[in-house]
Write an enzyme that holds these catalytic residues in place. Structure first.
Site, mmCIF file in Angstrom:
data_model
loop_
_atom_site.group_PDB
_atom_site.id
_atom_site.type_symbol
_atom_site.label_atom_id
_atom_site.label_comp_id
_atom_site.label_asym_id
_atom_site.label_seq_id
_atom_site.Cartn_x
_atom_site.Cartn_y
_atom_site.Cartn_z
ATOM 1 N N GLY A 15 0.808 -1.207 0.000
ATOM 2 C CA GLY A 15 0.000 0.000 0.000
ATOM 3 C C GLY A 15 0.839 1.254 0.000
ATOM 4 O O GLY A 15 2.077 1.219 0.042
ATOM 5 N N VAL A 17 1.230 3.718 2.378
ATOM 6 C CA VAL A 17 2.057 3.872 3.573
ATOM 7 C C VAL A 17 2.947 2.647 3.781
ATOM 8 O O VAL A 17 4.135 2.773 4.104
ATOM 9 C CB VAL A 17 1.176 4.117 4.815
ATOM 10 C CG1 VAL A 17 2.013 4.099 6.090
ATOM 11 C CG2 VAL A 17 0.448 5.453 4.690
ATOM 12 N N ASN A 37 -2.863 -8.580 0.017
ATOM 13 C CA ASN A 37 -3.744 -9.310 -0.898
ATOM 14 C C ASN A 37 -3.954 -8.542 -2.196
ATOM 15 O O ASN A 37 -4.681 -8.995 -3.085
ATOM 16 C CB ASN A 37 -5.089 -9.630 -0.242
ATOM 17 C CG ASN A 37 -5.935 -8.391 0.012
ATOM 18 O OD1 ASN A 37 -5.494 -7.260 -0.199
ATOM 19 N ND2 ASN A 37 -7.159 -8.607 0.484
ATOM 20 N N GLY A 41 -3.514 -2.410 -2.577
ATOM 21 C CA GLY A 41 -2.071 -2.228 -2.725
ATOM 22 C C GLY A 41 -1.634 -2.521 -4.154
ATOM 23 O O GLY A 41 -2.325 -3.212 -4.901
ATOM 24 N N ASP A 61 -4.248 -12.535 2.583
ATOM 25 C CA ASP A 61 -5.314 -11.714 3.151
ATOM 26 C C ASP A 61 -5.293 -11.897 4.664
ATOM 27 O O ASP A 61 -5.450 -13.024 5.163
ATOM 28 C CB ASP A 61 -6.664 -12.162 2.575
ATOM 29 C CG ASP A 61 -7.814 -11.254 2.978
ATOM 30 O OD1 ASP A 61 -7.745 -10.624 4.046
ATOM 31 O OD2 ASP A 61 -8.803 -11.192 2.215
ATOM 32 N N LEU A 76 -0.833 -2.850 8.944
ATOM 33 C CA LEU A 76 -1.407 -1.727 8.208
ATOM 34 C C LEU A 76 -2.481 -2.172 7.225
ATOM 35 O O LEU A 76 -3.013 -1.357 6.476
ATOM 36 C CB LEU A 76 -0.313 -0.979 7.424
ATOM 37 C CG LEU A 76 0.999 -0.639 8.132
ATOM 38 C CD1 LEU A 76 1.886 0.191 7.210
ATOM 39 C CD2 LEU A 76 0.747 0.100 9.430
ATOM 40 N N ALA A 117 -2.138 -0.139 13.150
ATOM 41 C CA ALA A 117 -2.477 1.169 12.601
ATOM 42 C C ALA A 117 -3.945 1.482 12.858
ATOM 43 O O ALA A 117 -4.833 0.813 12.338
ATOM 44 C CB ALA A 117 -2.183 1.204 11.107
ATOM 45 N N TYR A 148 -15.350 1.219 8.354
ATOM 46 C CA TYR A 148 -13.960 1.585 8.641
ATOM 47 C C TYR A 148 -13.821 2.141 10.056
ATOM 48 O O TYR A 148 -12.989 1.679 10.842
ATOM 49 C CB TYR A 148 -13.488 2.618 7.620
ATOM 50 C CG TYR A 148 -12.017 2.972 7.722
ATOM 51 C CD1 TYR A 148 -11.031 2.042 7.398
ATOM 52 C CD2 TYR A 148 -11.617 4.242 8.126
ATOM 53 C CE1 TYR A 148 -9.690 2.367 7.483
ATOM 54 C CE2 TYR A 148 -10.279 4.578 8.204
ATOM 55 C CZ TYR A 148 -9.318 3.636 7.885
ATOM 56 O OH TYR A 148 -7.977 3.964 7.978
#
Length: 329
Positions: A15, A17, A37, A41, A61, A76, A117, A148
């Site tokens: 990803g 970050v 996964n 990303g 995953d 993350l 994170a 989220y």
């Protein structure tokens, strides 16, 4: 089983970050394993590391358990932009909650330290400004952002329960808006949206009247804070706010990007998304006191670097499209 204390696991390593974190850890002489996964990303983010002798990529995953040796874990893995985490909200919750549980299980088995994170989204649409770590938030648990927001809140709960029940060494940073090279072109975040629209000469879309504020932290500063947290004493569990306390309105941000790109884009306004926070700005007093950390990269410098990345990236996309169009059917 004895684990190599120098081996570091980074989930979500492909990803935005995560790939920058892999760069930093390898530069520090660490052995790094990146899990991803590749749902959000990109393999391109890690292409420059694939020949590194101390680097390994494992497609996986985190919603499913994995067994490997690691002395440190940076978890993350989770879609982090509204466009991505709302696309498949059930999978977002699985990544946040099951992913955290699986990585905490691994940390417990390996006697590893884990950095989970978290996010400023745990504060929801805050009624306290700026936000301190003691503020418990104003989150809509059934709204479109809840997959989220609540997923990350639950991940924090799991971390502290593992810490209390099993003595697991945890670090919980709450990440505020972060930007920089390797952001997705279409991730729906305001910095990438504005830059791409400005470079293409398109209208720049501002939600609402543009008075809502954010505080933007350049990715290198965030990575510095991650490393400091991981190296801190075991009683530094967090949560700790990590972000830049320089607050700016969306209208001001658009103006800066127009100036830096020389764009002729016009500003157009549209409705605010559901549950979109009006203000978001961290109080980083705890990070300054405990970690000796504060961001160093100015917004102007960070935007220049990010614009440079998107300029090169968009040229590559245009070249690729031209080659495809020129190929015989």
């Amino acid at each position: 089983m004895t684990c190599d204390r120098r081996r570091v696991l980074v989930t979500g390593g492909a990803g935005f970050v995560g790939s920058h974190l892999c760069d930093r850890l390898l530069a520090d002489g660490r052995d790094v394993v990146a899990l991803d996964n590749f749902s959000t990303g990109s393999r391109d983010n890690l292409a420059h590391l694939l020949d590194h002798p101390d680097f390994e990529v494992i497609p996986h995953d985190v919603a499913f358990p994995i067994h490997l040796d690691a002395g440190e874990i940076y978890n993350l893995a989770c879609p982090a932009s509204p466009v991505h985490y709302q696309f498949d909200p059930v999978q977002t919750i699985r990544s946040s909650v099951l992913g955290a549980a699986n990585m905490l299980d691994l940390a417990h088995r390996m006697n590893a330290t884990i950095l989970q994170a978290s996010t400023s989204e745990v504060y929801g649409d805050p009624e306290v400004h700026p936000q301190t770590e003691t503020y418990r938030g104003n989150v809509n648990p059934i709204g479109p952002r809840a997959c989220y927001d609540e997923g990350k809140r639950c991940a924090e709960t799991l971390c502290f329960d593992y810490h209390r029940q099993h003595g697991t060494r945890i670090r919980v940073p709450r990440i505020f808006n972060t930007y920089g090279p390797r952001m997705h072109h279409n991730d729906g975040r305001v910095v990438s949206n504005f830059i791409v629209q400005a470079l293409r000469g398109e209208d720049m879309t501002i939600y609402g009247d543009g008075s809502q504020t954010r505080a933007f932290c350049y990715v290198d500063d965030l990575i510095d804070a991650f490393v400091l947290m991981m190296e801190a004493a075991d009683d530094v569990t967090g949560p700790i706010n990590l972000g830049n306390p320089h607050e700016i309105s969306m209208k001001e941000l658009a103006g800066h990007i127009i100036d830096l790109t020389g764009s002729r884009s016009k500003l157009v306004h549209t409705g605010l998304p559901v549950d979109d926070p009006v203000q978001r700005c961290p109080d980083i007093s705890l990070a300054r006191r405990v970690l000796g950390w504060s961001p160093r990269v100015s917004l102007e410098e960070g935007l220049r670097r990010t614009i440079g990345y998107f300029e090169a990236s968009l040229r590559g996309v245009a070249t690729s499209d031209a080659l495809i169009e020129g190929c015989p059917a």
